[in-house]
Design an enzyme around this catalytic site. Sequence first.
Site, PDB file in Angstrom:
ATOM      1  N   TRP A  40      -3.153  -2.548  -1.471  1.00 15.44           N
ATOM      2  CA  TRP A  40      -2.930  -3.895  -1.818  1.00 15.44           C
ATOM      3  C   TRP A  40      -3.483  -4.644  -0.505  1.00 15.44           C
ATOM      4  O   TRP A  40      -3.075  -4.702   0.578  1.00 15.44           O
ATOM      5  CB  TRP A  40      -1.409  -4.345  -1.731  1.00 15.44           C
ATOM      6  CG  TRP A  40      -0.992  -5.646  -2.041  1.00 15.44           C
ATOM      7  CD1 TRP A  40      -1.114  -6.163  -3.393  1.00 15.44           C
ATOM      8  CD2 TRP A  40      -0.722  -6.797  -1.261  1.00 15.44           C
ATOM      9  NE1 TRP A  40      -0.574  -7.386  -3.409  1.00 15.44           N
ATOM     10  CE2 TRP A  40      -0.718  -7.790  -2.077  1.00 15.44           C
ATOM     11  CE3 TRP A  40      -0.768  -7.093   0.065  1.00 15.44           C
ATOM     12  CZ2 TRP A  40      -0.312  -9.254  -1.683  1.00 15.44           C
ATOM     13  CZ3 TRP A  40      -0.574  -8.416   0.354  1.00 15.44           C
ATOM     14  CH2 TRP A  40      -0.313  -9.199  -0.414  1.00 15.44           C
ATOM     15  N   GLU A  69       5.536 -14.327 -12.687  1.00 16.62           N
ATOM     16  CA  GLU A  69       5.028 -13.167 -11.755  1.00 16.62           C
ATOM     17  C   GLU A  69       4.255 -12.019 -12.812  1.00 16.62           C
ATOM     18  O   GLU A  69       3.203 -11.628 -12.369  1.00 16.62           O
ATOM     19  CB  GLU A  69       6.131 -12.457 -11.519  1.00 16.62           C
ATOM     20  CG  GLU A  69       6.150 -11.398 -10.519  1.00 16.62           C
ATOM     21  CD  GLU A  69       7.555 -10.945  -9.986  1.00 16.62           C
ATOM     22  OE1 GLU A  69       8.645 -11.126 -10.580  1.00 16.62           O
ATOM     23  OE2 GLU A  69       7.719 -10.019  -9.205  1.00 16.62           O
ATOM     24  N   ARG A  75       3.126  -0.141  -5.193  1.00 15.24           N
ATOM     25  CA  ARG A  75       2.980  -0.660  -3.909  1.00 15.24           C
ATOM     26  C   ARG A  75       1.714  -1.411  -3.888  1.00 15.24           C
ATOM     27  O   ARG A  75       1.402  -2.269  -2.836  1.00 15.24           O
ATOM     28  CB  ARG A  75       3.434   0.553  -2.816  1.00 15.24           C
ATOM     29  CG  ARG A  75       4.600   1.002  -2.825  1.00 15.24           C
ATOM     30  CD  ARG A  75       4.467   2.223  -1.883  1.00 15.24           C
ATOM     31  NE  ARG A  75       4.574   1.638  -0.424  1.00 15.24           N
ATOM     32  CZ  ARG A  75       5.502   1.007   0.528  1.00 15.24           C
ATOM     33  NH1 ARG A  75       6.784   1.297  -0.340  1.00 15.24           N
ATOM     34  NH2 ARG A  75       5.182   0.694   1.352  1.00 15.24           N
ATOM     35  N   LYS A 101       5.137  -4.113  -5.157  1.00 11.02           N
ATOM     36  CA  LYS A 101       6.727  -4.127  -5.344  1.00 11.02           C
ATOM     37  C   LYS A 101       7.377  -4.243  -4.040  1.00 11.02           C
ATOM     38  O   LYS A 101       8.461  -5.053  -3.865  1.00 11.02           O
ATOM     39  CB  LYS A 101       6.882  -2.751  -5.602  1.00 11.02           C
ATOM     40  CG  LYS A 101       8.300  -2.457  -6.089  1.00 11.02           C
ATOM     41  CD  LYS A 101       9.008  -3.181  -7.183  1.00 11.02           C
ATOM     42  CE  LYS A 101      10.539  -2.975  -7.318  1.00 11.02           C
ATOM     43  NZ  LYS A 101      10.853  -4.137  -8.267  1.00 11.02           N
ATOM     44  N   ASN A 135      -0.622   1.680   6.059  1.00 11.50           N
ATOM     45  CA  ASN A 135       0.152   0.619   5.472  1.00 11.50           C
ATOM     46  C   ASN A 135       0.714  -0.179   6.626  1.00 11.50           C
ATOM     47  O   ASN A 135       1.410   0.335   7.442  1.00 11.50           O
ATOM     48  CB  ASN A 135       1.267   1.326   4.409  1.00 11.50           C
ATOM     49  CG  ASN A 135       2.222   0.233   4.081  1.00 11.50           C
ATOM     50  OD1 ASN A 135       1.516  -0.873   3.753  1.00 11.50           O
ATOM     51  ND2 ASN A 135       3.437   0.687   3.947  1.00 11.50           N
ATOM     52  N   GLY A 136       0.478  -1.419   6.287  1.00  9.89           N
ATOM     53  CA  GLY A 136       0.898  -2.447   7.594  1.00  9.89           C
ATOM     54  C   GLY A 136      -0.229  -3.477   7.874  1.00  9.89           C
ATOM     55  O   GLY A 136      -1.269  -3.619   7.320  1.00  9.89           O
ATOM     56  N   CYS A 176       0.712  -1.291   0.077  1.00 15.72           N
ATOM     57  CA  CYS A 176      -0.160  -0.135   0.003  1.00 15.72           C
ATOM     58  C   CYS A 176       0.832   1.199   0.030  1.00 15.72           C
ATOM     59  O   CYS A 176       2.066   1.138   0.576  1.00 15.72           O
ATOM     60  CB  CYS A 176      -0.933   0.213   1.176  1.00 15.72           C
ATOM     61  SG  CYS A 176      -2.037  -1.359   1.467  1.00 15.72           S
TER      62      CYS A 176
HETATM   63  O1  M6R Z   1      12.585  -5.328  -1.910  1.00 14.77           O
HETATM   64  P1  M6R Z   1      13.097  -6.725  -1.687  1.00 14.77           P
HETATM   65  O2  M6R Z   1      14.203  -7.050  -2.639  1.00 14.77           O
HETATM   66  O3  M6R Z   1      13.328  -7.021  -0.231  1.00 14.77           O
HETATM   67  O4  M6R Z   1      11.917  -7.722  -2.063  1.00 14.77           O
HETATM   68  C1  M6R Z   1      11.937  -9.035  -2.283  1.00 14.77           C
HETATM   69  C2  M6R Z   1      10.770  -9.834  -3.007  1.00 14.77           C
HETATM   70  O5  M6R Z   1       9.375  -9.369  -2.712  1.00 14.77           O
HETATM   71  C3  M6R Z   1      11.183  -9.094  -4.554  1.00 14.77           C
HETATM   72  O6  M6R Z   1      12.150  -9.831  -4.973  1.00 14.77           O
HETATM   73  C4  M6R Z   1      10.040 -10.073  -5.542  1.00 14.77           C
HETATM   74  O7  M6R Z   1      10.022 -11.446  -5.578  1.00 14.77           O
HETATM   75  C5  M6R Z   1      10.152  -9.479  -6.967  1.00 14.77           C
HETATM   76  N1  M6R Z   1       8.835  -8.962  -7.106  1.00 14.77           N
HETATM   77  C6  M6R Z   1      10.403 -10.377  -7.614  1.00 14.77           C
HETATM   78  O8  M6R Z   1      10.528  -9.996  -9.126  1.00 14.77           O
END
Ligand code: M6R
Length: 612
Positions: free
Chosen positions: A74, A491, A27, A607, A100-101, A2
């Site tokens: 989200w 994805e 987000r 994201k 958010n949370g 979010c």
């Molecule tokens: O921000 P982060 O690198 O900690 O995020 C980890 C995963 O959520 C992130 O890599 C996710 O798997 C991606 N959307 C993959 O493309």
Amino acid sequence: MCGIVGYVGSAPVAATILESLRRLEYRGYDSAGIAVLNGHGIDVRKRAGKLKELAAAVAARPLQGRVGLGHTRWATHGAPSEVNAHPHVDCAGRIALVHNGIIENYAELTARLQAAGHRFRSQTDTEVIAHLIEEHAKRLPFPKAFRAALQELRGSYAVCVVAEDEPERLYGARHGSPLIVGVGRGEAFLASDVPAVLSHTRQVMYLNDREMVELGRDRLRLTTLAGTPLRRNATRVTWDVAAAQKGGFRHFMLKEIHEQPHALSQTVGNRLDARAGRIGFDRATRQFLDRFTSADKLAIIACGTAYHAGLVGEYMLEEFAKIPVDVDLASEFRYRGPMLDRRTTVVAISQSGETADTLAGIRLAKAQGARVLAICNTVGSSITRESDAVIYTHAGPEIAVASTKAYTSQVGVLTLLALHLARQRRQVKEPQWRDWLHTLARLPQLVERALKAEAAIKRIAKRYAAAKNFYYLGRRYHYPSALEGALKLKEICPSIHAEGYAAGEMKHGPISCIREGWPVVVLALDSPVYDKVLSNIQEVRARRGSCIVIASEGNRGIARHADALITVPRTPELVSPILAAIPLQLLAYHIAKWNGCDIDQPPNLAKSVTVE
Ligand code: M6R
């Protein structure tokens, strides 16, 4: 997940908030809302669906005011509907907030407040905060009521609140979810992330957990949740809003794929000190790494794509630096009772620096006396602030949900780390060391060449776009490549099921699914296990599977084993995971494009995963 935004100032409030929300849509994007203090009360608009639905609703019935807040959601609790969209208001509609949370004790708080007569409208865990503030405001002035409410919450939050009784004020607080203050001239913002405020100001202040802020046009009061005043200067953000826009590309993902030569020159190139023949980490990082002894071990934690980067790192650190390494999904690490001590260095990898599980893993590691090194892309994020040392990936803002340049930059940093530690531990002879540095110096050009295969990859993508299942196979460094290739495809193209496997595992189960035409992407780059990979290709083709082979340029023999062939520059194995990532990303992108998918914002994803 979010995105939240708050604004106080003299610009048109709704337009300003909507523009900022657009930069946070990565987000979450299943519903959105906005609330404005209009001088008579609080005016709220909410819509299910993407931000454009909300923008249309605001255009149809404009909002006036100077203070307001907005949200792009989200969903975690309650379906993505209009009633569950934020902002949420109290019974009287005099307090509005975005969150958010996750509020873990929302059910018990809700029961208590319902018994006291509060009427709830949504199924969210958020609405309870508005009612809780309302309840405390019966006997306390607003700032104290807000603080008292926050002290009752368990879980994670970044919240932004406005109240009819405080017509010139915006309040925010954080605990476990990111929140920044954008400090402008005669205006101020609260936001989940920096891009939301960049077109207005580059002066940004990062909030820490259990801190609260009160903002007016020319007022900023920062305190702890207990009310102790705090002093902190804003920092200047050096990248600009253009870096977070599409720059002529159809999607952020494609732009970010093509940014990899530049990103890698920032991540790797800028750290190669050819004259001194060393890797130029900054002083704090060198000092941190100097304390590493032969008795130490490494534990890598990360999620998703960053976890795949960690797996590549494991191979390199063990092979070159001869250090024992464990790699864990952060979501498992935190619950499996890992055995850590002062001799353990935990390496936490994260693009966003806000991933809840990775952050929790860091806290657990520190509580057990381990030292923590973060590899992160986001300056000032929670993970960087809670770690003992940070190596930034410097890949620039990554907006597309599917991670591309952040992944190759993470692998780039892990390569530098493995080589640096190999030298520190005297595991490498001088000629080999020079070769490594030479190869790394060429990396941006090599990636540039790998990108040239895009037209051919686009044709291959068209040929396979209608397939419903894909396997990805690789060995050694390319086992993680296979996992990452499959993750990229599933994805961004949710109608396709894709799995990555260590090629040697095929015979232990997955091969039973192979039938005529089943696409199998095989990573067959030059390596000590090349012949074994070739055998795996034969096994797939013997069952009429269709092999899309990624191989090293100049490999003449491979064409007859491939149903479709993609080549990348021939390099030492050391940098091959980075080169292999390029065709995997482009293949996923073009298959998704042929399928008409929403590439930058795939359904059900966000994201930054700031909830557990
Ligand atoms: O921000 P982060 O690198 O900690 O995020 C980890 C995963 O959520 C992130 O890599 C996710 O798997 C991606 N959307 C993959 O493309």
